[in-house]
Motif scaffolding. Structure first.
Motif, short mmCIF file in Angstrom:
data_model
loop_
_atom_site.label_atom_id
_atom_site.label_comp_id
_atom_site.label_asym_id
_atom_site.label_seq_id
_atom_site.Cartn_x
_atom_site.Cartn_y
_atom_site.Cartn_z
N LEU A 12 23.97 34.75 40.60
CA LEU A 12 24.77 35.97 40.69
C LEU A 12 25.42 36.10 42.06
CD1 LEU A 12 25.76 38.69 39.59
CD2 LEU A 12 23.57 39.68 40.31
N GLY A 13 24.67 35.80 43.11
CA GLY A 13 25.18 35.96 44.47
C GLY A 13 26.44 35.15 44.72
N GLN A 14 26.45 33.90 44.27
CA GLN A 14 27.64 33.07 44.48
C GLN A 14 28.84 33.63 43.72
OE1 GLN A 14 27.59 28.81 44.37
NE2 GLN A 14 25.48 28.65 45.09
N ALA A 15 28.61 34.14 42.52
CA ALA A 15 29.71 34.71 41.74
C ALA A 15 30.28 35.95 42.42
CB ALA A 15 29.22 35.05 40.33
N VAL A 16 29.41 36.77 43.00
CA VAL A 16 29.87 37.95 43.74
C VAL A 16 30.67 37.51 44.97
CG1 VAL A 16 29.12 39.94 45.11
CG2 VAL A 16 28.01 39.45 42.92
N CYS A 17 30.18 36.50 45.67
CA CYS A 17 30.89 35.99 46.85
C CYS A 17 32.28 35.49 46.48
CB CYS A 17 30.09 34.87 47.51
SG CYS A 17 28.62 35.42 48.41
N ARG A 18 32.39 34.79 45.36
CA ARG A 18 33.69 34.28 44.94
C ARG A 18 34.69 35.42 44.73
NH1 ARG A 18 30.50 30.57 41.92
NH2 ARG A 18 30.65 31.85 40.04
N LEU A 19 34.26 36.47 44.05
CA LEU A 19 35.16 37.59 43.79
C LEU A 19 35.57 38.29 45.09
CD1 LEU A 19 33.75 39.34 40.58
CD2 LEU A 19 35.72 37.83 40.79
N LEU A 20 34.61 38.48 45.98
CA LEU A 20 34.91 39.19 47.23
C LEU A 20 35.85 38.39 48.12
CD1 LEU A 20 31.37 40.62 48.08
CD2 LEU A 20 33.38 41.93 47.34
N THR A 21 35.66 37.07 48.18
CA THR A 21 36.53 36.26 49.03
C THR A 21 37.93 36.16 48.45
OG1 THR A 21 35.70 34.24 47.95
CG2 THR A 21 34.65 34.89 50.02
N VAL A 22 38.04 36.12 47.12
CA VAL A 22 39.35 36.05 46.48
C VAL A 22 40.21 37.26 46.86
CG1 VAL A 22 40.51 36.29 44.24
CG2 VAL A 22 38.76 34.55 44.55
N ARG A 23 39.58 38.40 46.98
CA ARG A 23 40.36 39.59 47.32
C ARG A 23 40.44 39.85 48.82
NH1 ARG A 23 37.38 45.10 45.28
NH2 ARG A 23 36.06 45.43 47.10
N GLY A 24 39.95 38.89 49.62
CA GLY A 24 40.17 38.95 51.05
C GLY A 24 39.12 39.65 51.88
N GLU A 25 37.96 39.91 51.31
CA GLU A 25 36.89 40.56 52.09
C GLU A 25 36.26 39.55 53.06
OE1 GLU A 25 36.91 43.59 51.78
OE2 GLU A 25 37.42 44.11 49.72
N ASP A 26 35.69 40.08 54.12
CA ASP A 26 34.96 39.28 55.11
C ASP A 26 33.51 39.18 54.62
OD1 ASP A 26 33.89 38.06 57.31
OD2 ASP A 26 34.32 39.69 58.72
N VAL A 27 33.14 38.03 54.08
CA VAL A 27 31.86 37.90 53.38
C VAL A 27 30.87 37.05 54.17
CG1 VAL A 27 30.73 37.20 51.23
CG2 VAL A 27 33.07 38.10 51.17
N ALA A 28 29.64 37.52 54.22
CA ALA A 28 28.53 36.77 54.81
C ALA A 28 27.37 36.80 53.83
CB ALA A 28 28.11 37.37 56.15
N THR A 29 26.46 35.85 53.96
CA THR A 29 25.30 35.81 53.07
C THR A 29 24.03 35.65 53.89
OG1 THR A 29 25.39 33.40 52.80
CG2 THR A 29 26.60 34.74 51.20
N LEU A 30 22.94 36.04 53.27
CA LEU A 30 21.60 35.77 53.80
C LEU A 30 20.85 35.03 52.71
CD1 LEU A 30 19.32 36.14 55.91
CD2 LEU A 30 18.71 38.27 54.71
N SER A 31 20.54 33.76 52.98
CA SER A 31 19.85 32.91 52.00
C SER A 31 18.88 32.00 52.72
CB SER A 31 20.85 32.06 51.20
OG SER A 31 21.77 32.86 50.49
N TYR A 201 27.78 37.90 30.56
CA TYR A 201 28.37 36.68 31.11
C TYR A 201 28.48 36.82 32.62
CZ TYR A 201 31.70 32.82 31.69
OH TYR A 201 32.31 31.65 32.07
N ILE A 202 28.29 35.73 33.34
CA ILE A 202 28.19 35.76 34.79
C ILE A 202 29.39 36.43 35.47
CG2 ILE A 202 29.05 33.37 34.88
CD1 ILE A 202 26.73 35.16 37.43
N ASP A 203 30.61 36.14 35.02
CA ASP A 203 31.78 36.75 35.66
C ASP A 203 31.81 38.26 35.47
OD1 ASP A 203 32.36 34.14 36.22
OD2 ASP A 203 34.28 34.08 35.18
N ASN A 204 31.38 38.72 34.30
CA ASN A 204 31.33 40.16 34.05
C ASN A 204 30.27 40.82 34.94
OD1 ASN A 204 33.30 39.92 32.06
ND2 ASN A 204 31.80 39.70 30.41
N ALA A 205 29.12 40.17 35.08
CA ALA A 205 28.06 40.72 35.92
C ALA A 205 28.52 40.83 37.37
CB ALA A 205 26.82 39.84 35.83
N ALA A 206 29.19 39.79 37.86
CA ALA A 206 29.66 39.81 39.24
C ALA A 206 30.71 40.90 39.45
CB ALA A 206 30.24 38.44 39.61
#
Length: 342
Positions: A12-31, A201-206
């Motif tokens: 889920l985290g990667q799918a959320v990151c993909r959506l946020l970066t596509v719209r231009g957000e400044d994204v960081a992760t903790l993993s 579905y993963i894209d809907n969840a994200a």
């Protein structure tokens, strides 16, 4: 907006990151490890563990919002492991947000927080938390959700989403086990006439998590609430499982057993694993048998109304995308740590 996604390397985290970066957000992760897929997205990756308060504070510093996807998934293992990641880890995230002045926190929860083995047919968010839990995972997620929602106030607006049975390309959990058991001829489904489940579905969840992030603000009607997130297409367990198998190019399951036999068999397998001291998750668990023999689908009217959530990818389209993904020659993906979420 600078957004931290905990468990950003997970499904889920990667799918959320993909959506946020596509719209231009400044994204960081903790993993817990580094993920090449996130490097390719230009995501800043902080190596760390939600169980480490200082590490969480360092990652949260300077962020305006947090999407908390990190969790210990699965239905097998010691209670303390789930409490340390899902409960204490979530408390660390909330504390770090309050210390850093983060305005918004979206928490990835689970519908299992209200499931105690009985049918749930079209229930909404007024359904109470379960009084007893069938595994340590849902018990820990219920506590975590309460921590997050209780923290919502003037300083921090929070919301919890309950995506149900996330699936799709890149699933590192359910689908690989299902395919492996099918290829070994081990799959048997319980007879559960009239019982239906819903999934997402993963894209809907994200997308739901990004919509919740946008809807959050102090005083917003979304703040302090939980929302079910699904396809809004209830199906039988056999229908869903066989759809996934078809996408993987495998035949449908043809062997079935009575529901009571499935539950008793799962209990015996669990007992045998515990007696032998086996740490690996059994091929079937009691909670899986119960979930496969009860209805659990939900009313998502609140998510549609408050978040503007619409499951844009239908189940049929999602299965087609999954089939295309599974049939394409792709490199072996980097392993996903269970503690990095679903």
């Amino acid at each position: 907006m600078k957004v931290l996604v905990t468990g950003g390397g997970g499904f889920l985290g990667q799918a959320v990151c993909r959506l946020l970066t596509v719209r231009g957000e400044d994204v960081a992760t903790l993993s817990r490890r580094r993920y090449p897929a996130l490097d390719a997205l230009g995501v800043v990756q902080h190596a760390g563990d939600v169980r480490d308060p200082q590490g969480v504070r360092s990652a949260v510093a300077g962020c305006e919002a947090v999407v908390h996807c990190a969790a210990l998934a699965g239905m097998w293992g010691p209670a303390h492991a789930y409490r340390s990641v899902n409960v204490a880890g979530t408390a660390n995230v909330v504390d770090a947000c309050l210390r850093a002045g983060v305005a918004r926190l979206v928490h990835a929860s689970s519908p299992s927080v209200v499931h105690e083995g009985r049918d749930l047919e079209g229930v909404d968010e007024s359904a109470p938390y379960a009084r007893r839990f069938l595994a340590h995972y849902p018990a820990s997620k219920a506590i975590a959700e309460r921590i997050v929602l209780a923290a919502s106030g003037d300083r921090l607006a929070t919301v919890a989403l309950r995506p149900h049975l996330i699936w799709g390309p890149g699933d590192p959990h359910f689908l690989p086990r299902l395919v492996e058991q099918a290829r070994r001829g081990l799959l048997v489904l319980p007879r559960a006439p009239g019982k239906r489940i819903d999934t997402v579905y993963i894209d809907n969840a994200a997308e739901a998590h990004v919509l919740a992030l946008d809807a959050l603000a102090a005083g917003s009607p979304v703040a302090g609430r939980a929302y079910f997130i699904t396809q809004d297409e209830p199906v039988t367990v056999a229908g869903w499982v066989n759809g996934l198998l078809a996408a993987a190019g495998l035949p449908p399951v043809t062997r079935h057993v009575p529901a009571r036999v499935a539950r008793a068999g799962a209990a015996m397998v669990e007992y045998g694993y515990r007696l032998a001291g086996v740490r690996a998750q059994p091929p079937v668990t009691r909670i899986a048998a119960v979930q496969a023999t009860t209805s659990h689908w939900f009313d998502i009217s609140a998510a549609r109304r408050d978040l503007g959530y619409v499951p844009r990818v239908s189940t049929a389209d999602g299965l087609a995308r999954l089939a295309a993904h599974l049939s394409a020659p792709v490199p072996v993906p980097h392993a996903v740590d269970a503690r990095d979420g679903r």
